[in-house]
Motif scaffolding. Structure first.
Motif, PDB file in Angstrom:
ATOM      1  N   ASN A  96      46.757  45.661  31.845  1.00  0.00           N
ATOM      2  CA  ASN A  96      47.192  44.284  31.610  1.00  0.00           C
ATOM      3  C   ASN A  96      48.079  43.818  32.753  1.00  0.00           C
ATOM      4  N   TYR A  97      47.968  44.478  33.866  1.00  0.00           N
ATOM      5  CA  TYR A  97      48.834  44.211  35.010  1.00  0.00           C
ATOM      6  C   TYR A  97      48.486  42.859  35.616  1.00  0.00           C
ATOM      7  N   HIS A  98      49.502  42.068  35.919  1.00  0.00           N
ATOM      8  CA  HIS A  98      49.290  40.702  36.399  1.00  0.00           C
ATOM      9  C   HIS A  98      49.078  40.601  37.897  1.00  0.00           C
ATOM     10  N   ARG A  99      49.480  41.587  38.662  1.00  0.00           N
ATOM     11  CA  ARG A  99      49.259  41.568  40.111  1.00  0.00           C
ATOM     12  C   ARG A  99      47.957  42.279  40.394  1.00  0.00           C
ATOM     13  N   LYS A 100      47.133  41.684  41.229  1.00  0.00           N
ATOM     14  CA  LYS A 100      45.810  42.256  41.443  1.00  0.00           C
ATOM     15  C   LYS A 100      45.574  42.761  42.858  1.00  0.00           C
ATOM     16  N   GLY A 101      46.612  42.884  43.673  1.00  0.00           N
ATOM     17  CA  GLY A 101      46.442  43.410  45.020  1.00  0.00           C
ATOM     18  C   GLY A 101      46.460  44.929  45.008  1.00  0.00           C
ATOM     19  N   ILE A 102      45.522  45.527  45.706  1.00  0.00           N
ATOM     20  CA  ILE A 102      45.420  46.987  45.741  1.00  0.00           C
ATOM     21  C   ILE A 102      45.265  47.441  47.187  1.00  0.00           C
ATOM     22  N   ALA A 103      45.967  48.486  47.552  1.00  0.00           N
ATOM     23  CA  ALA A 103      45.791  49.128  48.859  1.00  0.00           C
ATOM     24  C   ALA A 103      45.392  50.574  48.604  1.00  0.00           C
ATOM     25  N   ILE A 104      44.292  50.985  49.192  1.00  0.00           N
ATOM     26  CA  ILE A 104      43.806  52.357  49.025  1.00  0.00           C
ATOM     27  C   ILE A 104      43.743  53.008  50.395  1.00  0.00           C
ATOM     28  N   ILE A 105      44.296  54.191  50.481  1.00  0.00           N
ATOM     29  CA  ILE A 105      44.201  54.974  51.712  1.00  0.00           C
ATOM     30  C   ILE A 105      43.446  56.249  51.342  1.00  0.00           C
ATOM     31  N   ASP A 106      42.222  56.340  51.795  1.00  0.00           N
ATOM     32  CA  ASP A 106      41.379  57.485  51.487  1.00  0.00           C
ATOM     33  C   ASP A 106      41.021  58.155  52.804  1.00  0.00           C
ATOM     34  N   THR A 107      41.617  59.286  53.047  1.00  0.00           N
ATOM     35  CA  THR A 107      41.452  59.949  54.342  1.00  0.00           C
ATOM     36  C   THR A 107      40.159  60.755  54.428  1.00  0.00           C
ATOM     37  N   GLU A 108      39.391  60.820  53.342  1.00  0.00           N
ATOM     38  CA  GLU A 108      38.165  61.617  53.367  1.00  0.00           C
ATOM     39  C   GLU A 108      36.904  60.768  53.336  1.00  0.00           C
ATOM     40  N   GLN A 109      37.025  59.451  53.274  1.00  0.00           N
ATOM     41  CA  GLN A 109      35.853  58.587  53.176  1.00  0.00           C
ATOM     42  C   GLN A 109      35.526  57.975  54.529  1.00  0.00           C
ATOM     43  N   SER A 110      34.232  57.859  54.784  1.00  0.00           N
ATOM     44  CA  SER A 110      33.799  57.184  56.009  1.00  0.00           C
ATOM     45  C   SER A 110      33.948  55.676  55.813  1.00  0.00           C
ATOM     46  N   ARG A 111      33.871  54.942  56.897  1.00  0.00           N
ATOM     47  CA  ARG A 111      33.957  53.478  56.836  1.00  0.00           C
ATOM     48  C   ARG A 111      32.829  52.916  55.955  1.00  0.00           C
ATOM     49  N   PHE A 112      31.635  53.477  56.086  1.00  0.00           N
ATOM     50  CA  PHE A 112      30.490  53.026  55.291  1.00  0.00           C
ATOM     51  C   PHE A 112      30.749  53.195  53.797  1.00  0.00           C
ATOM     52  N   HIS A 113      31.232  54.365  53.391  1.00  0.00           N
ATOM     53  CA  HIS A 113      31.447  54.628  51.971  1.00  0.00           C
ATOM     54  C   HIS A 113      32.596  53.786  51.405  1.00  0.00           C
ATOM     55  N   CYS A 114      33.615  53.535  52.194  1.00  0.00           N
ATOM     56  CA  CYS A 114      34.699  52.645  51.748  1.00  0.00           C
ATOM     57  C   CYS A 114      34.161  51.240  51.519  1.00  0.00           C
ATOM     58  N   HIS A 115      33.319  50.766  52.450  1.00  0.00           N
ATOM     59  CA  HIS A 115      32.736  49.429  52.319  1.00  0.00           C
ATOM     60  C   HIS A 115      31.839  49.356  51.085  1.00  0.00           C
ATOM     61  N   ARG A 116      31.041  50.371  50.857  1.00  0.00           N
ATOM     62  CA  ARG A 116      30.149  50.398  49.691  1.00  0.00           C
ATOM     63  C   ARG A 116      30.949  50.380  48.383  1.00  0.00           C
ATOM     64  N   ALA A 117      32.045  51.127  48.323  1.00  0.00           N
ATOM     65  CA  ALA A 117      32.890  51.133  47.125  1.00  0.00           C
ATOM     66  C   ALA A 117      33.551  49.782  46.909  1.00  0.00           C
ATOM     67  N   THR A 118      33.946  49.109  47.979  1.00  0.00           N
ATOM     68  CA  THR A 118      34.561  47.789  47.876  1.00  0.00           C
ATOM     69  C   THR A 118      33.576  46.768  47.350  1.00  0.00           C
ATOM     70  N   LYS A 119      32.329  46.831  47.802  1.00  0.00           N
ATOM     71  CA  LYS A 119      31.312  45.876  47.377  1.00  0.00           C
ATOM     72  C   LYS A 119      31.058  45.937  45.873  1.00  0.00           C
ATOM     73  N   ILE A 120      31.268  47.092  45.275  1.00  0.00           N
ATOM     74  CA  ILE A 120      31.066  47.245  43.831  1.00  0.00           C
ATOM     75  C   ILE A 120      31.939  46.251  43.063  1.00  0.00           C
ATOM     76  N   PHE A 121      33.159  46.037  43.538  1.00  0.00           N
ATOM     77  CA  PHE A 121      34.107  45.194  42.811  1.00  0.00           C
ATOM     78  C   PHE A 121      33.891  43.710  43.065  1.00  0.00           C
ATOM     79  N   PHE A 122      33.286  43.353  44.169  1.00  0.00           N
ATOM     80  CA  PHE A 122      33.214  41.947  44.549  1.00  0.00           C
ATOM     81  C   PHE A 122      31.785  41.387  44.576  1.00  0.00           C
ATOM     82  N   THR A 123      30.840  42.107  43.975  1.00  0.00           N
ATOM     83  CA  THR A 123      29.476  41.579  43.891  1.00  0.00           C
ATOM     84  C   THR A 123      29.019  41.515  42.453  1.00  0.00           C
TER      85      THR A 123
END
Length: 116
Positions: free
Chosen positions: A89-116
């Motif tokens: 029920n959190y009112h702030r929706k900004g998120i920062a994720i630092i994943d040192t094991e993911q490639s740029r491609f996989h980070c982009h693919r995971a991000t698209k899940i939330f915004f498509t």
């Protein structure tokens, strides 16, 4: 309580910082509010907070332990408000994720899940 000087390591000519230790004392009679939950686990009809404001959380484990999948599920709960196992029920929706094991491609693919 006395004021202590703390030297900054690795900073040439930085001098010192003076801390007032009384600012960091916690007494039994203090009234400290419970932190605001960000994400809670749903269990037997109860919401059990696992991430709260004013805390830093870190996930670590061996490779292929599904840490990134857990992070995606947490983000989904925060951004959408819920998923199968979590609620937010959190009112702030900004998120920062630092994943040192993911490639740029996989980070982009995971991000698209939330915004498509």
């Amino acid at each position: 309580m006395a004021i202590e000087e703390i030297k900054l390591d690795g900073e040439p000519n930085a001098g010192s910082i003076k801390l007032r230790l009384n600012d960091y004392l916690i007494l039994p009679e203090d009234d400290i509010p419970e932190p605001i939950p960000i994400v809670s686990i749903l269990q037997n009809g109860y919401e059990i907070p696992i991430f709260t404001e004013d805390n830093i959380s870190m996930l670590f484990g061996p490779a292929k332990a599904r840490k990134s999948a857990l992070v995606r599920a947490i983000c989904q709960a925060v951004l959408i408000g819920h998923n199968n196992k979590m609620v937010s029920n959190y009112h702030r929706k900004g998120i920062a994720i630092i994943d040192t094991e993911q490639s740029r491609f996989h980070c982009h693919r995971a991000t698209k899940i939330f915004f498509t």
